[in-house]
Motif scaffolding. Structure first.
Motif, short mmCIF file in Angstrom:
data_model
loop_
_atom_site.label_atom_id
_atom_site.label_comp_id
_atom_site.label_asym_id
_atom_site.label_seq_id
_atom_site.Cartn_x
_atom_site.Cartn_y
_atom_site.Cartn_z
N LEU B 117 -0.47 0.90 -1.74
CA LEU B 117 0.47 1.52 -0.80
C LEU B 117 -0.22 2.68 -0.09
O LEU B 117 -1.22 3.22 -0.57
CB LEU B 117 1.70 2.03 -1.56
CG LEU B 117 2.49 0.97 -2.32
CD1 LEU B 117 3.60 1.63 -3.15
CD2 LEU B 117 3.09 -0.04 -1.36
N SER B 122 1.43 5.36 -3.54
CA SER B 122 1.00 4.63 -4.74
C SER B 122 1.21 5.47 -5.99
O SER B 122 1.59 4.95 -7.05
CB SER B 122 -0.48 4.26 -4.62
OG SER B 122 -0.64 3.13 -3.82
N ARG B 229 2.39 -4.32 -1.90
CA ARG B 229 1.93 -3.69 -0.66
C ARG B 229 3.13 -3.16 0.11
O ARG B 229 4.27 -3.41 -0.23
CB ARG B 229 1.15 -4.68 0.19
CG ARG B 229 -0.04 -5.30 -0.54
CD ARG B 229 -1.09 -5.77 0.42
NE ARG B 229 -1.76 -4.66 1.08
CZ ARG B 229 -1.99 -4.59 2.39
NH1 ARG B 229 -1.57 -5.55 3.17
NH2 ARG B 229 -2.61 -3.55 2.90
N SER B 230 2.82 -2.43 1.14
CA SER B 230 3.87 -1.85 1.95
C SER B 230 4.49 -2.91 2.86
O SER B 230 3.76 -3.73 3.43
CB SER B 230 3.26 -0.72 2.79
OG SER B 230 4.21 -0.17 3.62
#
Lengths: 474, 319
Positions: B117, B122, B229-230
């Protein structure tokens, strides 16, 4: 139980295995005191849980061999540079560098650092290669070795080899002092400042230069961490051209950035101009790439052939005795078995720390096939080197194949960086092994026994060792 | 030999008064706002970089070996003494809503997490995962240098320091499965500056050797990895993809999903299985990288040249 085992036929012994607490302590100190940023590689710790001890006789022998081999090779380097473009092509020196090597300045002061990688074999010490351009391992060979001796309470039994970080800092100090003696410091500018060039995207490279920076600072020498992109050249009419880092003049440039990578830099970065400036102190100079090429032995053979036909002499008796035979890929490229048999290793010409080296029966088949495929496509980027029979050392964690890298700084042996591997191939998976020297009077089996005081009993102390004339510290 | 008195860790977990208001993992009675306020307002700092690192990478956890110490080495006194606001209650609230849901859909203790991220997200996602029994493993591997850094690291350093205090108060088992934390902006993000001469190029990439191998994960009873992930981001960067492919080759299932760190997410994020790359795909990737001046190195990662060309047409370089 003794502190260290008996010496084997090559003069190598090992300490006991460190306890878990000792391993934890050493790891923490290695990170936060020595500055090691890569304590783990793949699935295992980068540091071995033991230290090696080198007998005094083997230590003297190795250091002597390294210095003599260096003397020979520095002569070869000059001869190769005198030969010019044809010789550079043979070594596969990148095109952009070839011209630089021909126009090297005559007035620059150079600091030369190299590391010979020695292996104990059934037929004595052999060298697998010389790292003449940007040898690493300073942190492990210096501060971490000192910490390992301390945590295992071996101060009474073993001496420290020289710390290459301190030796390098000393060489820089000497070079800067030379300029002062010659009255050039003021005129030359730079204020004795040193640029520490490295590949900033790689934290382990950064950690090496950070350690060099600390060693220089202990001697009162100012330095600046920089990437090649920070370099500049100011053309001042009054005093000539000056090297700058982010606009600030420097007197010296230490490079931990492989010479062949410089060629990949954008054209506007003035690395070519920097290395042409006459009164700059450089370490290593660009010509180090000549000795770094793994094809050098092939060129030496050619030069010797020319000598037999009346050319200049090439003296490499020690180097020839240490280095296994080397063969170009040549017509082997078209054969079904590019690697003739298990007696040969396939190596990349510009490989470092064992990267890319493949050996039948040792390397994974997939990696072996990929390397062979690449060698068929780009034969001049690869070569074959005869294997030697590595003699495993009995360590507390089982037999290990070891490589002892002996630093040579300005012609003088300057420390040891050892690595150990379960397989007879020292590559990125090998562990770093602190290496100590047998104390005069013997420290082998029967040295320090179980009843000796522990580190805890002795209390924590940061030892600063005094270098002695014999190349070790106590 | 017991060296415990000499370790740089004078703060035993037992009896630690909880100055950050963060409860142990099994007591989920606090709110995200409590976390945020505690992180920012607490005057209690962990004492030294060694102690903070030990908090994130305690000796007892097998996953600690993979924690990267670089950022901790750069927690200088000056950096620590300055207050730098990394508090983003909205972000923490979003993570608090989404991370548990994702964890619930994973394989529990048989799954490792990778939070890829942007920036400090993160770290806070890892903290949230820690509340659910995961061991966050920071793997940020970038440095700072003279002049402006391409990748800003200050928020990462401060977040590690502050979140470390919260982490310390938790009672994580040594057997907790790992949650690896990396920065998806490692090659440049919205807060990055354009790399050019006189900036310090501290972009970084991950290598397969930075992570445990798939075989090692399986030996520890972990048979799948969930990469988070984003939302809105494209496929994982080539460096992480090389790591994922290595895991797949070793027989570990790799799953990919997203969290929304920008806005409150509605609906469940899709979890997709990452497939093993075919030879065509590998060849295409290699050619693309060669075209960009990047060569595959011996260990399957990518290196030996800067990951991205600094300016169009100038080729790759390091900084």
């Amino acid at each position: 139980m003794s502190a260290i085992s008996a010496f084997d036929a090559m003069g190598l012994a090992c300490t006991r295995e460190m306890s878990r607490d000792e391993v934890v302590w050493l790891r923490s100190k290695a990170i936060f005191h020595a500055g090691k940023v890569d304590p783990q590689m793949f699935d295992g710790p980068a540091l071995a849980p033991f230290a090696m001890v080198l007998s005094r006789a083997s230590f003297t022998e190795l250091f002597g061999l390294a210095e003599r081999a260096w003397q020979e090779l520095i002569g070869v380097e000059s001869a190769v540079i005198a030969c010019g473009a044809a010789a550079f092509r043979r070594l596969t020196v990148p095109r952009q560098l070839r011209r630089q090597l021909r126009v090297r300045p005559t007035g620059s002061k150079t600091i030369r650092v190299a590391r010979f990688d020695f292996h104990p074999t059934a037929s004595g010490w052999r060298v697998s290669e010389i790292n003449a351009d940007v040898p690493g391992g300073y942190i492990e060979a210096g501060p971490i070795t000192r910490l390992a001796r301390e945590v295992m309470c071996l101060e009474r039994v073993c001496d420290l080899p020289m710390d290459p970080l301190q030796e390098l800092a000393s060489a820089v100090e000497g070079a800067l002092a030379c300029r002062v003696d010659r009255g050039e410091r003021e005129a030359a500018g730079g204020g004795g400042r040193v640029a520490l060039l490295h590949a900033t995207a790689y934290t382990d490279d950064w950690s090496v230069m950070r350690a060099v920076q600390r060693a220089l600072a202990e001697r009162g020498i100012e330095s600046v961490l920089a990437s090649p992109a920070h370099l500049g050249v100011d053309d001042l009419r009054a005093v000539g051209r000056r090297v700058t880092v982010r606009g600030v003049e420097v007197s010296a440039v230490l490079r931990f950035f492989p010479a062949e990578w410089l060629c990949q830099l954008p054209g506007k970065i003035p690395w070519r101009e920097v290395y042409q400036i006459d009164d700059l102190i450089v370490g290593n100079p660009l010509e180090a790439i000549v000795l770094q090429s793994k094809r050098l032995p092939l060129l030496i053979e050619e030069m010797k052939s020319q000598h037999r036909r009346g050319g200049p002499p090439v003296k490499t008796a020690v180097w020839d005795a240490l280095l296994p035979r080397t063969r170009a890929i040549g017509s082997q490229r078209w054969k079904v078995s590019l690697i003739p048999d298990e007696g040969w290793a396939l190596k990349p010409v510009w490989g470092r720390v064992g990267e890319g080296i493949v050996i039948q029966g040792v390397t994974k088949p997939r990696e072996l096939r990929a390397a062979v495929r690449s060698a068929r496509l780009f034969p001049s980027s690869w070569l074959l080197q005869e294997r030697f029979e590595s003699r495993a050392v009995q360590t507390p964690v089982g037999p290990r194949h070891v490589c002892l890298g002996v630093y040579v700084i300005n012609g003088k042996a300057a420390g040891i960086y050892a690595r150990a591997s379960e397989k007879p191939l020292i590559d990125a998976r090998a562990q770093d092994v602190p290496t100590l020297i047998e104390r005069d009077g013997g420290g082998g089996e029967g040295g320090l026994g179980e009843g000796q005081p522990t580190r805890r009993d002795l209390g924590v102390r940061e030892t600063q060792s005094e270098p002695t004339a014999s190349g070790v510290s106590r | 030999m017991n060296l415990s008195n000499e370790h740089p860790d004078p703060l035993p977990n037992a009896g630690f008064s909880n100055p950050y208001g963060v409860q142990p993992a099994e007591k989920k009675t606090h709110s995200a706002a409590d976390d945020g306020a505690a992180l920012i307002e607490s005057g209690v700092d962990l004492i030294t970089p060694e102690v903070i690192f030990e908090t994130w990478a305690p000796h007892g956890s097998i996953w600690s070996a993979w924690a990267k110490p670089v950022l901790f080495l750069q927690m200088t006194e000056s950096m620590s003494s300055e207050r730098y606001n990394v508090h983003d209650p909205a972000l923490i609230e979003r993570l608090r809503q989404q991370v548990p849901e994702l964890i619930g859909r994973s394989g529990g203790r048989r799954t490792a997490l990778v939070f890829d991220l942007p920036g400090a997200s993160s770290i806070f996602a890892g903290l949230e995962a820690a509340r659910h029994g995961f061991r966050p493993v920071p793997m940020f591997n970038c440095t700072t240098g003279p002049g402006a850094d391409v990748i800003p690291i200050r928020s990462l350093v401060e977040s590690l320091r502050m979140a470390g205090a919260a982490l310390r108060a938790m009672r994580l088992s040594d057997a907790s499965p790992p949650a690896f934390l990396i920065d998806s902006d490692r090659l440049g993000g919205p807060d990055s500056i354009v790399p050019k001469p006189l900036t310090f190029d501290n972009r970084w990439i991950v290598f397969p050797q930075d992570f445990p191998s798939g075989l090692y994960l399986r030996r520890q009873g972990i048979d799948s990895v969930l990469v988070i992930r984003s939302a809105g981001s494209s496929v994982p960067l080539h460096d992480l993809n090389a790591v994922m492919q290595g895991w797949i080759q070793d027989g570990v299932q790799v799953l990919l999903t997203h969290v929304d760190v920008v806005s409150n997410s509605s609906g469940k994020a899709l979890v997709e299985t990452v497939e093993r790359e075919g030879w065509m795909s590998r060849m295409f990737t290699t050619l693309r990288l060669v075209f960009h001046g990047i060569r595959r190195n011996y260990s399957g990662g990518f290196g030996r040249a800067i990951p991205l060309p600094p300016e169009p047409g100038t080729g790759g370089y390091f900084g």
